[in-house]
Design a protein around this motif. Structure first.
Motif, mmCIF file in Angstrom:
data_model
loop_
_atom_site.group_PDB
_atom_site.id
_atom_site.type_symbol
_atom_site.label_atom_id
_atom_site.label_comp_id
_atom_site.label_asym_id
_atom_site.label_seq_id
_atom_site.Cartn_x
_atom_site.Cartn_y
_atom_site.Cartn_z
ATOM 1 N N LEU A 272 0.816 -1.207 0.000
ATOM 2 C CA LEU A 272 0.000 0.000 0.000
ATOM 3 C C LEU A 272 0.855 1.264 0.000
ATOM 4 N N ARG A 273 2.016 1.208 0.648
ATOM 5 C CA ARG A 273 2.871 2.398 0.721
ATOM 6 C C ARG A 273 3.449 2.796 -0.637
ATOM 7 N N ARG A 274 3.282 1.973 -1.633
ATOM 8 C CA ARG A 274 3.653 2.357 -2.996
ATOM 9 C C ARG A 274 2.748 3.484 -3.491
ATOM 10 N N PHE A 275 1.568 3.635 -2.870
ATOM 11 C CA PHE A 275 0.599 4.632 -3.329
ATOM 12 C C PHE A 275 0.460 5.790 -2.338
ATOM 13 N N ARG A 276 1.460 5.961 -1.469
ATOM 14 C CA ARG A 276 1.340 6.985 -0.437
ATOM 15 C C ARG A 276 1.387 8.391 -1.047
ATOM 16 N N VAL A 277 0.649 9.279 -0.423
ATOM 17 C CA VAL A 277 0.563 10.660 -0.864
ATOM 18 C C VAL A 277 0.823 11.564 0.328
ATOM 19 N N ASP A 278 1.262 12.789 0.010
ATOM 20 C CA ASP A 278 1.526 13.785 1.043
ATOM 21 C C ASP A 278 0.225 14.553 1.305
ATOM 22 N N ILE A 279 -0.347 14.359 2.501
ATOM 23 C CA ILE A 279 -1.587 15.031 2.856
ATOM 24 C C ILE A 279 -1.256 16.261 3.706
ATOM 25 N N THR A 280 -1.766 17.404 3.293
ATOM 26 C CA THR A 280 -1.662 18.622 4.100
ATOM 27 C C THR A 280 -3.064 19.107 4.416
ATOM 28 N N LEU A 281 -3.189 19.793 5.529
ATOM 29 C CA LEU A 281 -4.497 20.225 6.001
ATOM 30 C C LEU A 281 -4.835 21.613 5.475
ATOM 31 N N ASN A 282 -6.113 21.819 5.264
ATOM 32 C CA ASN A 282 -6.599 23.098 4.765
ATOM 33 C C ASN A 282 -6.663 24.088 5.927
ATOM 34 N N PRO A 283 -5.854 25.155 5.902
ATOM 35 C CA PRO A 283 -5.850 26.084 7.037
ATOM 36 C C PRO A 283 -7.163 26.819 7.217
ATOM 37 N N GLY A 330 -7.355 7.071 -9.582
ATOM 38 C CA GLY A 330 -6.168 6.390 -9.101
ATOM 39 C C GLY A 330 -6.285 5.818 -7.695
ATOM 40 N N ARG A 331 -5.101 5.558 -7.117
ATOM 41 C CA ARG A 331 -4.992 4.961 -5.793
ATOM 42 C C ARG A 331 -4.155 5.869 -4.905
ATOM 43 N N GLN A 332 -4.597 6.034 -3.655
ATOM 44 C CA GLN A 332 -3.895 6.868 -2.688
ATOM 45 C C GLN A 332 -3.847 6.155 -1.336
ATOM 46 N N TYR A 333 -2.771 6.407 -0.617
ATOM 47 C CA TYR A 333 -2.611 5.820 0.720
ATOM 48 C C TYR A 333 -1.920 6.837 1.615
ATOM 49 N N TRP A 334 -2.450 7.030 2.814
ATOM 50 C CA TRP A 334 -1.824 7.911 3.799
ATOM 51 C C TRP A 334 -2.008 7.322 5.194
ATOM 52 N N GLU A 335 -1.124 7.705 6.100
ATOM 53 C CA GLU A 335 -1.173 7.210 7.477
ATOM 54 C C GLU A 335 -1.301 8.376 8.438
ATOM 55 N N ARG A 395 -5.584 0.404 22.134
ATOM 56 C CA ARG A 395 -5.874 1.480 21.197
ATOM 57 C C ARG A 395 -4.952 1.411 19.982
ATOM 58 N N VAL A 396 -5.497 1.724 18.818
ATOM 59 C CA VAL A 396 -4.721 1.721 17.581
ATOM 60 C C VAL A 396 -3.880 2.999 17.531
ATOM 61 N N PRO A 397 -2.549 2.896 17.477
ATOM 62 C CA PRO A 397 -1.712 4.100 17.487
ATOM 63 C C PRO A 397 -1.547 4.753 16.116
ATOM 64 N N ARG A 398 -1.653 3.957 15.047
ATOM 65 C CA ARG A 398 -1.440 4.498 13.709
ATOM 66 C C ARG A 398 -2.418 3.837 12.743
ATOM 67 N N VAL A 399 -3.141 4.674 12.006
ATOM 68 C CA VAL A 399 -4.159 4.189 11.075
ATOM 69 C C VAL A 399 -3.716 4.472 9.654
ATOM 70 N N GLY A 400 -3.802 3.456 8.810
ATOM 71 C CA GLY A 400 -3.531 3.623 7.388
ATOM 72 C C GLY A 400 -4.839 3.675 6.620
ATOM 73 N N ILE A 401 -4.960 4.622 5.674
ATOM 74 C CA ILE A 401 -6.177 4.769 4.877
ATOM 75 C C ILE A 401 -5.823 4.564 3.411
ATOM 76 N N TYR A 402 -6.512 3.621 2.782
ATOM 77 C CA TYR A 402 -6.272 3.324 1.364
ATOM 78 C C TYR A 402 -7.535 3.673 0.577
ATOM 79 N N LEU A 403 -7.358 4.483 -0.474
ATOM 80 C CA LEU A 403 -8.465 4.930 -1.310
ATOM 81 C C LEU A 403 -8.204 4.519 -2.750
#
Length: 477
Positions: A272-283, A330-335, A395-403
């Motif tokens: 899945l990390r082959r499809f990772r993207v840089d997510i930034t937040l909308n200020p 396409g495909r995207q993945y972020w954690e 508790r889950v410390p890190r969540v991966g999201i695949y789209l």
């Protein structure tokens, strides 16, 4: 007649546990020759000191091994109970005291024994609570009826849990089979082993629930029959029935809400990390309730978001932050690192969904979410929409999201455990999809931590080593 009664009383003493003062139930004989009920000895040793000692003579056991049931003594106990029953059925034994030849009119609630007036005046029962036989029998019937009602509730609960477990078999087969489809060329053997494990665990869970349900049903029948027994027969058995009822009720199924099972999928996170993207937040998402960091990589609950009282999760107000990115192919993945958040929500937002033949999607929601909520001392993972509402061990410390835009897949993963949490599929996307984040609601009086998006991700093999130091993080007031 007196000699026979004396012999019978002596026999009764030989088949009576010195701890509970009742007939042996699953008798066990310890190294020194003394015998006790299995449950009585177990409780005595559990509450005792470090060494195992005989509750009667206090000799210390040379070995710390629990003895097995003494089958011969169990048979003798059954014979003794039958002889006592026959004696009570006789003209002398049924309603008359063998010592004073007087009618049993009283019942000692401390010793669970019928007494005549003469017996009640002896120093042996001087400080004991005595009741008329009719009153004692009525009180015992009420206790048994209350237990029977409680058993019916537990039986119904066991029925529902068993039905739920049966549904989970198909659900988990479908979910895990779908996850392994993406790696079927490399993981056919692992896929087969994982599916077999699911079936075995579900079968074991069903067997456990079936046994619990059968125990409840059997006990209900026994209590129903006991309620119709004559007073003296009932009083002779009531202590054993109460003990058996307590034992069965203590075995109540613990899993009222199902626990989320973890099925690691080797290689999945790395793929899945082959499809990772840089997510930034909308200020522009910044508001009095959430604060976006200057580098646009994390968000936390602001001081303005105060939860004064404890509500059900459905009553909470959620404040979301949108990502600057939107995806339409396409495909995207972020954690996302949620280590410092006891409650959080992650997901996507899409304005519209296309109509699909054969299904009604007009009422489909514009968001698809995974939420972590705390209820009392437990944590739950829930989906909206969807059927996931499961407890989690840690508790889950890190969540991966695949789209995956086509054919429309949204999946959530426990990164450190390399396991699938939930998958939405298929979703009829038509418009751009925007990731959303919610670092709350915060727990009353707790110090909120940040929800952070991760760009530089470690290799899958290094996932365990990359776990944050406060993986087992406790909420700090």
């Amino acid at each position: 007649m007196a000699a026979v009664l004396e012999k019978l009383q002596e026999f009764q003493r030989e088949i009576t546990c010195s701890i509970c003062r009742s007939y042996f139930s699953e008798p066990v004989t310890v190294w020194c020759g003394h015998s006790f009920c299995r449950a009585c000895l177990s409780q005595s040793w559990t509450l005792g000191a470090t060494a195992f000692s005989c509750p009667e003579c206090r000799q210390v056991s040379p070995v710390r091994k629990f003895p097995g049931v003494n089958g011969l003594l169990a048979q003798l106990t059954d014979m003794g109970k039958e002889l006592c029953f026959l004696h009570l059925q006789s003209a002398e034994g049924q309603s008359h005291c063998g010592r004073h030849r007087k009618v049993f009119k009283l019942f000692c609630e401390d010793d669970h024994a019928p007494l005549c007036v003469g017996c009640s005046q002896s120093p042996e029962h001087g400080a004991h609570k005595l009741s008329p036989v009719e009153e004692a029998a009525q009180k015992s019937r009420k206790k048994l009826q209350h237990i029977r009602s409680d058993l019916q509730k537990r039986f119904d609960e066991a029925e529902e849990l068993l039905a739920q477990e049966e549904r989970l078999v198909d659900d988990w087969n479908w979910v895990i089979a779908g996850a392994y489809t993406k790696l079927h060329q490399f993981l056919r053997e692992e896929e087969s082993q994982c599916l077999e494990r699911i079936v075995e665990e579900e079968r074991a869970s069903q067997d456990s629930l079936s046994q619990h349900r059968q125990a409840l049903q059997d006990l209900m029948l026994v209590l129903q029959e006991a309620g119709h027994q004559p007073n003296m027969d009932l009083l002779q058995e009531v202590k054993q029935l109460l003990g058996r009822s307590e034992s069965v009720l203590s075995q109540r199924a613990k899993v009222v809400s199902p626990e989320l099972r973890e099925y690691p999928i080797p290689g999945m996170i790395k793929m899945l990390r082959r499809f990772r993207v840089d997510i930034t937040l909308n200020p522009t998402s910044d508001n009095p309730f959430v604060t976006v960091s200057e580098d646009l990589k994390s968000v936390k609950a602001a001081e303005g978001w105060q939860v004064e009282t404890k509500h059900d999760s459905d009553d909470f107000v959620y404040h979301y932050v949108f990502a600057e990115q939107a995806f339409s192919s396409g495909r995207q993945y972020w954690e996302v690192d949620v280590t410092q958040l006891p409650q959080w929500t992650l997901g996507i937002h899409t304005p519209f969904l296309r109509k699909r033949r054969g299904r009604n999607v007009d009422s489909s929601p514009p968001v698809f979410l995974l939420c972590c909520v705390k209820k009392e001392e437990d944590y739950y993972l829930q989906t909206y929409p969807g059927s996931l509402n499961h407890r989690i061990k840690v508790r889950v410390p890190r969540v991966g999201i695949y789209l995956e835009y086509t054919p429309g897949t949204l999946a959530f993963y426990n990164v450190l455990q390399r396991s699938l949490i939930y998958r939405f599929y298929p979703i009829p996307f038509t418009d751009p999809i925007t990731p959303i984040f919610c670092p709350g609601p915060p727990l009353p009086g707790s110090k909120a931590g940040p929800m952070t998006g991760l760009l530089e991700l470690p290799d899958e093999d290094d996932a365990s080593a990359a776990a944050p130091d406060n993986y087992e993080h406790e909420d700090t007031a």
